[in-house]
Design a protein around this motif. Structure first.
Motif, short mmCIF file in Angstrom:
data_model
loop_
_atom_site.label_atom_id
_atom_site.label_comp_id
_atom_site.label_asym_id
_atom_site.label_seq_id
_atom_site.Cartn_x
_atom_site.Cartn_y
_atom_site.Cartn_z
N LYS A 175 33.63 11.45 45.32
CA LYS A 175 32.51 11.29 44.39
C LYS A 175 32.92 10.45 43.19
O LYS A 175 32.18 9.58 42.72
CB LYS A 175 32.01 12.66 43.93
CG LYS A 175 30.76 12.59 43.05
CD LYS A 175 30.23 13.98 42.75
CE LYS A 175 28.95 13.89 41.93
NZ LYS A 175 28.40 15.23 41.61
N ALA A 176 34.12 10.69 42.69
CA ALA A 176 34.61 9.91 41.55
C ALA A 176 34.76 8.45 41.93
O ALA A 176 34.47 7.55 41.13
CB ALA A 176 35.94 10.48 41.07
N ALA A 177 35.20 8.21 43.17
CA ALA A 177 35.38 6.83 43.61
C ALA A 177 34.06 6.10 43.71
O ALA A 177 34.01 4.88 43.63
CB ALA A 177 36.09 6.81 44.96
N GLU A 178 32.95 6.88 43.92
CA GLU A 178 31.64 6.26 44.05
C GLU A 178 30.99 5.94 42.71
O GLU A 178 29.96 5.29 42.65
CB GLU A 178 30.70 7.19 44.83
CG GLU A 178 30.92 7.19 46.33
CD GLU A 178 29.83 7.97 47.05
OE1 GLU A 178 29.28 8.90 46.44
OE2 GLU A 178 29.53 7.64 48.19
N THR A 179 31.56 6.45 41.61
CA THR A 179 30.96 6.24 40.31
C THR A 179 30.78 4.75 40.04
O THR A 179 31.68 3.95 40.23
CB THR A 179 31.84 6.86 39.21
OG1 THR A 179 31.97 8.25 39.46
CG2 THR A 179 31.23 6.64 37.84
N VAL A 180 29.58 4.41 39.59
CA VAL A 180 29.24 3.02 39.33
C VAL A 180 29.26 2.77 37.83
O VAL A 180 28.62 3.50 37.07
CB VAL A 180 27.86 2.68 39.91
CG1 VAL A 180 27.47 1.25 39.57
CG2 VAL A 180 27.84 2.91 41.42
N GLY A 181 29.99 1.76 37.42
CA GLY A 181 30.05 1.39 36.02
C GLY A 181 29.27 0.12 35.73
O GLY A 181 28.96 -0.67 36.63
N LEU A 182 28.97 -0.07 34.47
CA LEU A 182 28.23 -1.25 34.01
C LEU A 182 29.21 -2.30 33.49
O LEU A 182 30.17 -1.96 32.79
CB LEU A 182 27.28 -0.83 32.90
CG LEU A 182 26.48 -1.94 32.18
CD1 LEU A 182 25.42 -2.51 33.11
CD2 LEU A 182 25.83 -1.38 30.91
N VAL A 183 28.97 -3.56 33.82
CA VAL A 183 29.73 -4.63 33.20
C VAL A 183 29.47 -4.62 31.70
O VAL A 183 28.31 -4.63 31.26
CB VAL A 183 29.32 -6.00 33.78
CG1 VAL A 183 29.94 -7.13 32.98
CG2 VAL A 183 29.73 -6.13 35.23
N PRO A 184 30.50 -4.55 30.87
CA PRO A 184 30.27 -4.52 29.42
C PRO A 184 29.50 -5.75 28.97
O PRO A 184 29.90 -6.89 29.25
CB PRO A 184 31.70 -4.52 28.84
CG PRO A 184 32.56 -3.98 29.94
CD PRO A 184 31.93 -4.46 31.22
N PRO A 185 28.36 -5.57 28.31
CA PRO A 185 27.58 -6.73 27.86
C PRO A 185 28.33 -7.53 26.80
O PRO A 185 28.99 -6.96 25.93
CB PRO A 185 26.31 -6.10 27.29
CG PRO A 185 26.67 -4.69 26.98
CD PRO A 185 27.73 -4.30 27.95
N ASP A 186 28.23 -8.84 26.88
CA ASP A 186 28.90 -9.68 25.89
C ASP A 186 28.05 -9.78 24.63
O ASP A 186 26.91 -9.29 24.56
CB ASP A 186 29.20 -11.07 26.47
CG ASP A 186 27.96 -11.80 26.97
OD1 ASP A 186 26.84 -11.50 26.49
OD2 ASP A 186 28.10 -12.68 27.84
N ASP A 187 28.59 -10.43 23.62
CA ASP A 187 27.90 -10.51 22.33
C ASP A 187 26.56 -11.24 22.45
O ASP A 187 25.59 -10.87 21.79
CB ASP A 187 28.78 -11.22 21.30
CG ASP A 187 29.99 -10.40 20.90
OD1 ASP A 187 29.99 -9.18 21.16
OD2 ASP A 187 30.94 -10.98 20.33
N ALA A 188 26.51 -12.27 23.29
CA ALA A 188 25.26 -13.03 23.44
C ALA A 188 24.16 -12.16 24.05
O ALA A 188 23.00 -12.23 23.63
CB ALA A 188 25.50 -14.27 24.30
N THR A 189 24.52 -11.34 25.02
CA THR A 189 23.54 -10.46 25.64
C THR A 189 23.05 -9.41 24.65
O THR A 189 21.85 -9.12 24.57
CB THR A 189 24.15 -9.77 26.87
OG1 THR A 189 24.53 -10.76 27.82
CG2 THR A 189 23.16 -8.81 27.52
N LEU A 190 23.96 -8.85 23.87
CA LEU A 190 23.56 -7.87 22.86
C LEU A 190 22.65 -8.49 21.82
O LEU A 190 21.65 -7.89 21.40
CB LEU A 190 24.81 -7.29 22.20
CG LEU A 190 25.68 -6.40 23.10
CD1 LEU A 190 26.99 -6.06 22.39
CD2 LEU A 190 24.94 -5.14 23.50
N ALA A 191 22.97 -9.72 21.39
CA ALA A 191 22.14 -10.40 20.40
C ALA A 191 20.76 -10.71 20.97
O ALA A 191 19.74 -10.57 20.27
CB ALA A 191 22.83 -11.69 19.95
N LEU A 192 20.70 -11.11 22.24
CA LEU A 192 19.42 -11.39 22.87
C LEU A 192 18.58 -10.12 22.96
O LEU A 192 17.37 -10.14 22.69
CB LEU A 192 19.65 -11.97 24.27
CG LEU A 192 18.41 -12.28 25.11
CD1 LEU A 192 17.47 -13.23 24.37
CD2 LEU A 192 18.83 -12.88 26.45
#
Length: 369
Positions: free
Chosen positions: A37-54
């Motif tokens: 189950k732990a191996a199946e955990t899906v993570g998010l690509v950390p958003p970059d500064d441009a994405t956060l600003a948008l």
């Protein structure tokens, strides 16, 4: 078209009549199961500064998203690595919902098999409070034909636009399970057979009866709206006035459908203007270059959906103007984009978000179009 219900086996137990017999799990097996189950955990690509600003540049009343979230090809775009489709079906939504630009999603699988309130509640529990779902009504209610597996119509559907089924199989479970996280309940009417196209006043009367039977949404979900999407141009051309009157009377709206079976955006705008002011619901389903029956062709060309292969800046720009005009006047907008729009929904959505942001500051909004 792929039946999305097959991608979500973890929900099948919700529909069984009784609880299965449970056998105690040996400690070693339990450890292996926990590790798996732990191996199946899906993570998010950390958003970059441009994405956060948008994200910060877009108003909160605008919610952008995709059609479902179960695509391994989004690795590096949304997911933090390679994940199987089954893992994404179970764990992907929680990661998806943390992406700053992804604040809605279209639950298309409900079209194939109606979800229960418990299934909706599982989805709602995986996303933040500000997230809103766009949910397609089951084809049981929205398709005038009973169809074979290959999509061919076999016979008339006696449940087409049935008010009781629309309430019991769709509206009430969604209200109970999603609650305040409902954005739009979308009745996408499949292409009508010729006999019904010749009796459109009757179809509109049936649609009016169904919409009138739906429970009020606002007391539970303040942002919620009922929207009707179509696949026959007659709804927005020959019968536009009657269709708009039905929607207006029911307090519903028109779902702007970007699909080759319908006219381009400019020719659908009169319907939006007839219902203005009000929220916008839009589903960008398929690039026009594939033609009205090109879904399978698009699927083969674009899979695994990690690249934009057929950019359509004209459609993006036209839709951005409509969205900017809507949110610029204080109305909500729910826009979902399919992989079949340009090849990769996350990349299209990122470019579209920038198109909207570029319009908002200088835009003196006057409504759609």
């Amino acid at each position: 078209m792929t039946n999305q219900n097959a991608l979500f086996p973890e929900f099948e137990d919700d529909q069984t009549a009784s609880e299965p017999i449970r056998v105690p799990t040996p400690p070693a097996a339990a450890k292996r199961a926990k590790a798996a189950k732990a191996a199946e955990t899906v993570g998010l690509v950390p958003p970059d500064d441009a994405t956060l600003a948008l994200s910060e540049a877009l108003p909160r009343r605008l919610r952008l998203g995709t059609s479902s979230w179960t695509y391994p090809g989004w690795a590096g775009l949304v997911w933090d690595g390679d994940h199987a489709q089954t893992a994404l079906s179970r764990h992907g939504l929680a990661a998806y919902g943390r992406h700053p630009l992804l604040r809605t999603v279209s639950l298309d699988r409900n079209f194939y098999r109606a979800l229960t309130a418990a299934q909706y509640a599982r989805y709602a529990g995986q996303v933040p409070d500000g997230f809103r779902f766009v949910v397609k009504a089951p084809s049981l209610v929205t398709d005038a034909l009973v169809r074979a597996e290959d999509g061919r119509g076999m016979q008339a559907n006696p449940a087409f636009l049935d008010p009781e089924l629309a309430v019991q199989e769709f509206a009430l479970p969604a209200l109970e399970g999603l609650g305040a996280k409902i954005g739009a309940l979308v009745f996408q009417l499949s292409p009508l057979p010729p006999v019904l196209l010749g009796r459109m006043p009757e179809v509109l009367a049936r649609l009016a009866r169904m919409l009138a039977a739906l429970p009020a949404l606002k007391s539970v979900a303040s942002d919620a709206v009922v929207a009707v999407e179509v696949r026959d141009p007659a709804f927005v051309t020959i019968h536009a006035a009657g269709f708009a009157a039905v929607l207006r009377e029911a307090g519903a709206t028109y779902c702007l459908g970007l699909h080759p079976k319908l006219p381009p955006i400019a020719e659908q705008l009169p319907m939006l203007r007839a219902l203005w002011p009000g929220p916008l619901v839009c589903r960008w389903n398929l690039n026009r270059i594939h033609g009205p029956y090109g879904y399978e062709e698009a699927e083969k060309r674009y899979e695994p959906f990690g690249q934009v292969l057929d950019p359509d800046p004209e459609t993006r720009a036209a839709l951005a103007r409509v969205v900017a005009g809507t949110v610029g006047r204080g109305q909500n907008a729910f826009v979902t984009i399919s992989n079949h729009a340009e090849g990769s929904a996350p990349l299209t959505l990122r470019a579209f978000a920038q198109d909207v942001a570029d319009l908002l500051d200088p835009y003196e909004a006057a409504g759609p179009g």
